[in-house]
Write a protein that holds these residues in place. Structure first.
Motif, PDB file in Angstrom:
ATOM      1  N   PRO A   1     108.987 119.941  12.844  1.00 35.22           N
ATOM      2  CA  PRO A   1     107.867 120.855  13.117  1.00 35.22           C
ATOM      3  C   PRO A   1     107.414 120.864  14.574  1.00 35.22           C
ATOM      4  O   PRO A   1     107.020 121.902  15.096  1.00 35.22           O
ATOM      5  CB  PRO A   1     106.762 120.341  12.199  1.00 35.22           C
ATOM      6  CG  PRO A   1     107.096 118.894  11.995  1.00 35.22           C
ATOM      7  CD  PRO A   1     108.577 118.809  11.971  1.00 35.22           C
TER       8      PRO A   1
ATOM      9  N   THR B   1     111.601 125.144   8.218  1.00 35.37           N
ATOM     10  CA  THR B   1     111.501 124.355   6.980  1.00 35.37           C
ATOM     11  C   THR B   1     110.595 123.148   7.132  1.00 35.37           C
ATOM     12  O   THR B   1     110.284 122.478   6.150  1.00 35.37           O
ATOM     13  CB  THR B   1     112.897 123.876   6.566  1.00 35.37           C
ATOM     14  OG1 THR B   1     113.473 123.096   7.618  1.00 35.37           O
ATOM     15  CG2 THR B   1     113.796 125.059   6.261  1.00 35.37           C
ATOM     16  N   GLY B   2     110.155 122.866   8.367  1.00 30.31           N
ATOM     17  CA  GLY B   2     109.274 121.735   8.596  1.00 30.31           C
ATOM     18  C   GLY B   2     109.992 120.439   8.841  1.00 30.31           C
ATOM     19  O   GLY B   2     109.365 119.386   9.003  1.00 30.31           O
TER      20      GLY B   2
ATOM     21  N   LYS C   1     112.914 124.030  12.180  1.00 30.46           N
ATOM     22  CA  LYS C   1     111.519 124.238  12.539  1.00 30.46           C
ATOM     23  C   LYS C   1     110.784 125.018  11.453  1.00 30.46           C
ATOM     24  O   LYS C   1     109.624 124.732  11.117  1.00 30.46           O
ATOM     25  CB  LYS C   1     111.441 124.976  13.871  1.00 30.46           C
ATOM     26  CG  LYS C   1     110.040 125.031  14.457  1.00 30.46           C
ATOM     27  CD  LYS C   1     110.062 125.630  15.848  1.00 30.46           C
ATOM     28  CE  LYS C   1     108.648 125.632  16.444  1.00 30.46           C
ATOM     29  NZ  LYS C   1     108.625 126.225  17.791  1.00 30.46           N
TER      30      LYS C   1
END
Length: 513
Positions: free
Chosen positions: A93, A89-90, A87
């Motif tokens: 997301p 680090t994307g 989450k």
């Protein structure tokens, strides 16, 4: 565990949802799988073969199951950590956790694994919990797990009249409340053994024991006892011929229910018609200066005090008034530490020690009664004491009956290892038996004739109140009777009237006077 099996488990984990594919979850899966396999094997051995071992039982029911649970918990914990990283680090997301999508094949496989695993886990947990409960209640668990500490209790228990009664039947009894108390008490005992901080010998009476009448009367019912039982004590004298001196008595066991029959005999003390209470000065309950008798039908109360050493009023306030029950007389029902005198008498009577060996009673008792530091030292010293005595003092007998001498030494070693445990400092003198009054005060704690009421009445000191002698002695000194009054006691050694003025236990402490 072989590397190949670990690789198989890890490859299977990779086929599950992506969050499962991390080292923490993988390690958890490996731990849980290994623990599961070990549990299955151990339970299989137990179920199929009936093989039992206290340490395997501990592993199967108490050690490995928590490891399995830890492994299972590591799996979702690893998934949660990986989700948090993803989450940040994307990588994910907007995805929430936990996230389930049954249209995803990996989620389908995970659901199947979860459902099957849950069914297996619940089934095994139910079975394991059931077995863990029964294992923790077993005699092997109680007696052999802490070998050094419990060895005296376990060995004497196996030779007792209650050898077929499980430890927990008396030490715990029925009901969740006492079960919980016993386990809490046991937790401290485990700690004490772990840090080597426990008393030697183990003190008695046990404070956290369930009330005796709630356990003893599951099998024994005093109100149904009545009549008398014949009992013979076979003594052997400390002379050259090991003279046999039997005393055949009729024990007035008595008992009864006041609503149906007269209350009489020894079990009168715990009948429903009367209540006996007392105060003891010591923790062992051997010094009893104060006794109170209550007639339940009339409500009359009589207090008896030891006239030689009464209980002061100032001591009454902080004293516990204990209601007399089974354990006040039958205080060694299962863990009986026989004195050397009694134990050797039994083995001579059974023929295990040859009475033909001159002075064997004295020699055997002296060898057994000596205080040793370890069991190994005791075994060597007992053999040496007996064999050397006959080799030096009775050379002809030793040469002609060497087998009898050596067999006697082995039997005395056996008696020692069954009744005396030097590592735990446990011996007959540390655990007095309150039945009778031969080796310890026992009955004479109250019946020595010194406990008197304010009205001048005394607790009876009459021997015939509890038993009468039918026959005694042997050879030319043998006496028999068929009369209702019985025989007057006759001491095998002429000591005048001294036996009337003192208790047997004052001379007979379990070894030669």
């Amino acid at each position: 565990m072989p590397v190949l099996q670990v690789k198989i488990i890890m490859s299977f984990v990779r086929k599950l949802p992506g969050l499962v594919n991390n080292w923490i979850s993988g390690i958890g899966a490996v731990i849980a799988s290994v623990a599961f396999i070990i549990i299955v094997i151990l339970l299989g051995l137990d179920f199929i073969t009936g093989f039992t071992n206290q340490y395997l039982g501990i592993l199967a029911y108490m050690v490995i199951p928590p490891v399995l649970i830890i492994g299972l918990l590591l799996m979702p914990f690893g998934m949660y950590l990986k989700w948090r990283v993803a989450k940040k680090t994307g990588e994910m997301p907007n995805q929430k956790w936990p996230y389930i999508d049954f249209n995803d094949g990996r989620h389908q496989r995970a659901a199947v694994v979860f459902i099957i695993g849950t069914i297996l886990f619940v089934a095994m947990s139910a079975y394991g919990t059931y077995e863990a409960f029964h294992y923790s209640e077993s005699v092997a668990f109680c007696g052999t797990l802490c070998h050094t500490v419990m060895q005296p209790e376990y060995v004497t228990y196996k030779h007792s009249p209650h050898a077929r009664v499980k430890c927990t039947e008396c030490h715990v009894g029925a009901g969740a409340g006492w079960y919980t108390k016993s386990k809490l008490s046991g937790a401290y005992q485990v700690y004490a053994v772990t840090v080597n901080n426990y008393p030697r010998p183990i003190p008695t009476p046990i404070e956290n024991l369930r009330p005796a009448r709630e356990t003893c009367e599951q099998c024994h019912w005093p109100e149904k006892f009545f009549g008398s039982q014949q009992y013979q004590n076979d003594h052997y004298l400390y002379d050259e011929y090991n003279t046999h001196w039997p005393i055949n008595m009729l024990m007035k066991t008595g008992g009864g229910d006041p609503d149906k029959r007269e209350i009489s005999g020894i079990h009168w003390h715990v009948s429903s018609g009367y209540e006996v209470e007392y105060i003891a000065r010591d923790e062992d309950r051997q010094d009893i200066p104060w006794v109170r008798l209550t007639n339940r039908q009339t409500g009359e109360k009589i207090v008896f005090q030891n006239s030689d050493d009464p209980l002061e009023d100032k001591d009454m306030a902080g004293s516990e008034i204990r209601r007399m029950d089974c354990m006040d007389c039958h205080n060694r029902p299962s863990h009986i530490y026989n004195s050397p005198d009694f134990a050797v008498d039994q083995y001579i009577q059974f023929g295990k020690i040859s009475r033909d060996l001159p002075e064997i009673k004295r020699v055997a008792v002296e060898a057994m009664a000596e205080e040793y530091i370890t069991s190994e030292e005791a075994m060597a010293a007992i053999k040496s004491a007996i064999v050397d005595y006959y080799a030096e003092e009775h050379t002809e007998i030793y040469e002609s009956d060497k087998d009898k001498v050596e067999a006697a030494a082995v039997m005395v070693q056996e008696l020692y290892s069954s009744n005396i445990f030097p590592e735990m400092k446990a011996r007959w003198s540390d655990y007095p038996n309150n039945i009778g009054h031969f080796y310890t005060a026992g009955c004479m704690r109250c019946h020595e004739g010194k406990h008197e009421s304010e009205q001048g009445d005394a607790i009876t000191h009459d021997c015939t109140a509890c038993h009468k002698i039918l026959s005694q002695g042997s050879g030319e000194m043998a006496q028999f009777t068929t009369g209702a009054e019985g025989l007057e006691f006759r001491h095998p050694v002429d000591m005048g009237e001294a036996w009337r003025e003192m208790g047997c236990y004052e001379c007979h402490g379990g070894t030669q006077p």
